[in-house]
Design an enzyme around this catalytic site. Structure first.
Site, short mmCIF file in Angstrom:
data_model
loop_
_atom_site.label_atom_id
_atom_site.label_comp_id
_atom_site.label_asym_id
_atom_site.label_seq_id
_atom_site.Cartn_x
_atom_site.Cartn_y
_atom_site.Cartn_z
N GLU A 172 -7.03 -7.73 -1.42
CA GLU A 172 -7.46 -7.49 -0.04
C GLU A 172 -8.91 -7.04 -0.04
OE1 GLU A 172 -5.48 -5.04 2.77
OE2 GLU A 172 -3.46 -5.70 2.23
N GLU B 243 0.79 -1.24 0.00
CA GLU B 243 0.00 0.00 0.00
C GLU B 243 0.82 1.28 0.00
OE1 GLU B 243 -4.10 -1.79 1.96
OE2 GLU B 243 -2.91 -0.39 3.16
#
Length: 771
Positions: A441, A344
Site C-alpha cells: 500500500e 493492518e
C-alpha cells in the site's frame, strides 16, 4: 415458526424446513438495523473495550462495525460514505432433495517435482440425507489432456467430502496459467459425472487451470532479514498493481459490465495483480472468473480491517463458518495466490493505534492469535494447502511467526510487506520512500474529473472549499494535503473565475498524484535487483487504490464509473514490461533498465536534453548497447549532472529537462520517459502552447491528431461524459504532432467527440483558458 437467523453477510446459510413447510406456506423475513445490532453487541461485550468504538468524525460514519460480520467500510471509511445496507444480497432459493446434494466442488492442481507430473485434486462436498451410506461412481474427464478416470464412492450420512486425485498422463504437455504479461492464461474444460444408486446423477462442467505459487522468504546475501517474493510456475514475478475496494456501496449495482470494465482497465495499465482489501467484501464469483481469464493475480484478504475484534464463542463460530465457506468457494481460482488474515491489525496492535490503558495489552494479543491463527489460519491450512497464508498485511511474514504472530515492528523493511503514506515530505525525492521488500500500500489523493463530479453536484458546489467538497472528503486534512504537495513543485492557479479555478485544481491534484506515484513506483521497480544499506530486493508494488466507491476525492486511479485518472495513464508507463527509469543521487543522473521480460535484450539508451522553450533537443547522446537482463533492474547510464549541462551548452537545471528511451537497431522502444531537473514552478522558458486537435474515425476507434507550438507538460485530453479511454494521456509533449487513439466503451461519433474534446496543458491553468 422461526426456521433460522443470520448474522454474517459473508457466509452461506442453509435451513431445514422439511418439518414446517405446507402447501400454503409463505416466507417472512425480518431485518434488524445493522447499526443497532452492532451497538447492542458492543454493549454486551462488558469484559473489556474493543476499539475503535467509532470512526473519526471526518468520516461521518457509524460506530462498532467490528462487532458485526458485515462489509466494514459500509459504516464509512476515509474514501467512502456510511451506507450500512440491509437486505438479501445473494440468491435465495428452496432446494428439495431426498438422497444427497452437492454443496461445493473444487479443483486444486498439484505438481509433483520428483516425477515432473501434474495431478488434480478434486473435492466434492455432499450433504447426504438419510441414515444409510450412498454408493456411486465419479468419472472425471479432461478431453484436451486425453485424461479420464473413474472412482468408486461411498458417501456416509451428513457432510461428506471424498478427495479424488486425477493423474495427468506424462505423455501430454500441460499448458500452465500465467499472470498477465508473462504468458497465456490457459485453462482446460473438465467434466465430472456422478452416478449414484437408483440412477441419480449429477453432471458438472468446469474450467481448470494448472499453476504453482510459492511465497519465498529466505536469507539474502548482504542483507539482514528475509526475501519476500512470489514464484509462479517456478519463475520469480514482480507484482505490479493496485488495491481493490468495493466498486459500489450497493453491491447489486456491481454488474458484469462494471467488473469487466474495471478489470480490463487493470491489465490495460500493465498491472498483473490486485489486492482485495480486507475492509470490503469477498468478491462475487465473476470477479475471480475474470481475473482467471485476464491473468490478474489476487492477494485475498479476509474481511477484517483496522480494528480489534471480539473472540467470544458465537463470534468465532460465525467466523469459522465464513472462512470455511469462502475458502471452499474460491480455492479453485488460479488467480488467487495468497490468503491474508486481515488489513493492518497486526501493526495496530504493535504500534498502539488504539491505546486502552485499563486493559492489559496481553489480552488483545491473545485475542489476535485466537482469531487469526488458531481459527482462520487453521481452517485455511486444512482446506487449502495450494497457496500461502499470511496472518496480516503489513507483516514481517516468517519473522512475525517467530515473534509470536505480532512483530515488534511490522514495518521493518527487511521482512514481508509494508504500507507507507507520507503526505508532507517531497514526493519527488525518492529518498523519502522505504526500500521495502514489498510495497502493498502507498499512495496520494486526487480529485475525480469534473464530468464525474457534475453527476452529483450543483453549480454552488463547484469550488474547492464548497460544502460538497468538504463533505465528500473523508480523509483528515485531505484537501489541504493535496494542495501542500502540489505547491512543492507547481504554482497554484489564481484564476478568479470559480468554476475555472475548480477545474484547474482538479487537474493539478491529478498531476500531483500521477507524478508522485510515478516517482515512488519507479523507485520500487528499480530496487528489485540491488541491496543498499541492507535493504532492497523489492518485488512488489501495489498502490492504493485502484477504484472508487462513489464520486469523491480519493487515492483511486479509476473514478467511480471507470473513467481513467491521469495516474492510471501513468501506470501504463511505469508498469510497462520494459522501461528505463531515472533518478538523481549526489548530483549524478542514473538511468536503470527495468525488465519483466523472460529474455535478455541488448539495448542502447538515447538521452536527450531539451530546453523548456524549444521543441528541438539541445543535444542527443546515444549510449553503447548494453544487456538489459530478464527479470531485473540494472544501471544502463550514469553522468554527473553539471557535466551533462556543460556538455549540452546553454542549459541549467531550471532551463532544461531530460528525455530518454531504449533503442535497438534504430527502433524506439516505448515508453519514452523523462526526468525533470527542477520543480516546474522554477522552470524557465515554459510557454503557453497553442494545442490543436482534429478527430477522425478509424474503424471502431478514433484518432486524435494533436499539434502543439511549444513544449507542453501534462497534456490532458478530456471528452467529458463520453465513456472510453485514450491510448495515452497526461503526457509531456515534445514533438510538434502526436497521434492519440480513443477507444470508446459505447457508440459515439466524430462530431460528438469533436464537440466534447478539451485539451489542457500545465500552462493553461495559469492562463485562465480552462473551459
Amino acid at each position: 415458526v422461526t426456521v433460522g437467523r443470520t448474522d454474517n453477510m459473508f457466509t452461506k446459510y442453509t435451513f431445514d424446513i422439511t418439518s414446517v413447510i405446507k402447501d400454503d406456506s409463505f416466507i417472512e423475513i425480518q431485518f434488524s438495523s445493522p447499526v443497532s445490532y452492532a451497538a447492542g453487541e458492543s454493549r454486551a461485550h462488558t469484559a473489556y473495550t474493543m476499539p475503535p468504538e467509532c470512526p473519526p468524525p471526518v468520516q461521518k460514519g457509524e460506530c462498532h462495525v467490528n462487532f458485526i460480520r458485515k462489509e466494514q467500510c459500509s459504516f464509512s471509511w476515509d474514501w467512502g460514505p456510511s451506507f450500512p445496507t440491509q437486505g438479501i444480497w445473494k440468491d435465495i432459493r428452496i432446494e428439495a432433495y431426498d438422497v444427497l446434494h452437492l454443496n461445493y466442488l473444487s479443483f486444486t492442481p498439484v505438481y509433483v517435482v520428483s516425477t515432473q507430473q501434474w495431478n488434480l485434486k478434486i473435492v466434492p462436498i455432499f450433504d447426504v440425507v438419510g441414515s444409510e451410506p450412498v454408493a456411486g461412481q465419479a468419472t472425471v474427464t479432461i478431453s484436451e489432456l486425453h485424461t479420464q478416470q473413474t472412482y468408486d464412492l461411498e458417501l456416509h450420512p451428513g457432510k461428506c467430502s471424498p478427495e479424488l486425485l486425477l493423474s495427468i498422463s506424462e505423455d501430454v504437455t500441460v499448458e500452465t496459467w500465467w499472470p498477465s504479461g508473462h504468458g497465456n492464461q490457459f485453462g482446460y474444460n473438465l467434466t465430472v459425472t456422478f452416478i449414484f444408486e437408483d440412477g441419480y446423477h449429477i453432471n458438472k462442467l468446469a474450467k481448470v487451470y494448472f499453476r504453482t505459487v510459492e511465497l519465498v522468504q529466505e536469507p539474502i546475501v548482504g542483507s539482514p532479514g528475509l526475501s519476500f517474493y512470489f514464484r509462479i510456475n517456478g519463475l520469480p514475478i514482480f507484482i505490479k498493481g493496485s488495491n481493490w475496494i468495493p466498486a459500489d456501496s450497493f453491491q447489486d449495482r456491481v454488474t458484469s459490465d462494471v467488473l469487466r470494465l474495471l478489470l480490463q482497465s487493470t491489465v490495460e495499465a500493465n498491472m498483473n495483480a490486485l489486492r482485495v482489501w480486507g475492509g470490503g467484501v469477498y468478491e462475487q464469483d465473476e470477479f475471480y472468473d475474470i481475473c482467471d481469464e485476464l491473468g490478474i493475480m489476487v492477494w485475498q484478504d479476509f474481511m477484517f480491517a483496522c480494528a480489534l475484534y471480539p473472540t467470544d464463542p458465537s463470534f468465532l463460530e460465525s467466523v469459522r463458518a465464513e472462512v470455511t465457506h469462502q475458502v471452499r468457494r474460491l480455492r479453485s481460482h488460479p488467480s488467487i495466490i495468497l490468503w491474508s488474515g486481515n488489513n493492518e491489525n497486526e501493526v495496530a496492535l504493535a504500534k498502539d493505534w488504539f491505546p486502552v490503558p485499563s486493559t492489559p495489552k496481553e489480552v488483545y494479543f491473545q485475542d489476535y492469535v485466537t482469531l487469526y491463527v488458531k481459527n482462520i489460519r487453521d481452517i485455511v491450512l486444512s482446506e487449502d494447502q495450494s497457496r500461502p497464508f499470511l496472518s496480516s498485511s503489513p507483516t514481517n511474514g516468517a519473522e512475525t511467526v517467530s515473534e509470536g504472530w505480532v512483530a515488534k515492528d511490522p514495518y521493518d523493511n527487511h521482512y514481508g510487506d509494508t504500507h507507507f503514506y507520507d503526505y508532507y515530505s517531497d514526493c519527488w525525492d525518492w529518498k523519502n520512500f522505504p526500500r521495502t521488500r514489498f510495497a502493498s500500500e502507498y499512495g496520494f489523493q486526487s480529485w475525480p474529473s469534473f464530468s464525474t463530479l457534475e453527476q452529483i453536484s450543483a453549480p454552488e458546489d463547484w469550488s474547492y472549499k464548497s460544502n460538497l467538497s468538504l463533505h465528500r472528503q473523508h480523509h483528515e486534512c485531505g484537501n489541504d494535503q493535496m494542495l501542500y504537495q502540489a505547491r512543492l513543485h507547481f504554482k497554484l492557479p489564481k484564476n478568479q473565475d470559480s468554476l475555472g479555478n475548480f477545474k484547474a485544481m482538479i487537474y493539478l491534484t491529478q498531476v500531483m498524484q500521477a507524478q508522485c506515484l510515478k516517482v515512488q513506483t519507479e523507485f520500487y521497480r528499480r530496487s528489485q535487483s540491488e541491496i543498499v544499506d541492507g535493504q532492497g530486493h523489492t518485488m512488489g508494488a501495489l498502490y492504493w487504490q485502484l477504484n472508487d466507491i462513489w464520486q469523491a476525492p480519493s487515492w483511486a486511479s479509476l473514478e467511480y464509473g471507470g473513467k481513467w485518472k491521469m495516474l492510471h495513464y501513468f501506470s501504463q508507463h511505469f508498469f510497462a514490461p520494459l522501461v528505463p527509469v531515472a533518478f538523481e543521487e549526489e548530483e549524478t543522473l542514473y538511468i536503470y533498465g527495468v525488465s519483466d521480460l523472460h529474455r535478455d535484450c541488448k539495448l542502447a539508451v538515447s538521452v536527450r536534453l531539451y530546453q523548456w522553450s524549444s521543441l528541438e533537443p539541445v543535444c542527443v547522446h546515444m549510449t553503447e548497447p548494453s544487456m538489459v537482463k530478464a527479470g531485473s533492474a540494472l544501471p544502463v547510464y550514469k553522468e554527473f549532472i553539471p557535466d551533462l549541462l556543460k556538455r549540452c551548452g546553454n542549459c541549467t537545471r531550471q532551463r532544461c529537462f531530460v528525455s530518454f528511451y531504449f533503442t535497438a537497431e534504430g527502433q524506439l522502444y516505448e515508453p519514452v520517459n523523462y526526468h525533470f531537473l527542477s520543480s516546474l514552478k522554477k522552470a524557465e522558458g515554459l510557454q503557453t502552447p497553442q494545442l490543436n486537435a482534429t478527430v477522425s474515425q478509424q474503424g471502431e476507434v478514433y484518432a486524435i491528431i494533436l499539434q502543439t507550438t511549444a513544449v507542453a507538460p501534462y497534456v490532458w485530453l478530456d471528452v467529458g461524459d463520453i465513456p472510453g479511454r485514450f491510448s495515452d494521456n497526461g503526457f509531456l509533449m515534445i514533438q510538434r504532432t502526436k497521434v492519440v487513439m480513443f477507444f470508446p466503451w459505447k457508440l459515439t461519433s466524430t462530431s460528438l467527440l469533436t464537440a466534447a474534446l478539451h485539451v489542457t496543458s500545465l500552462m493553461d491553468i495559469y492562463a485562465g483558458s480552462l473551459p
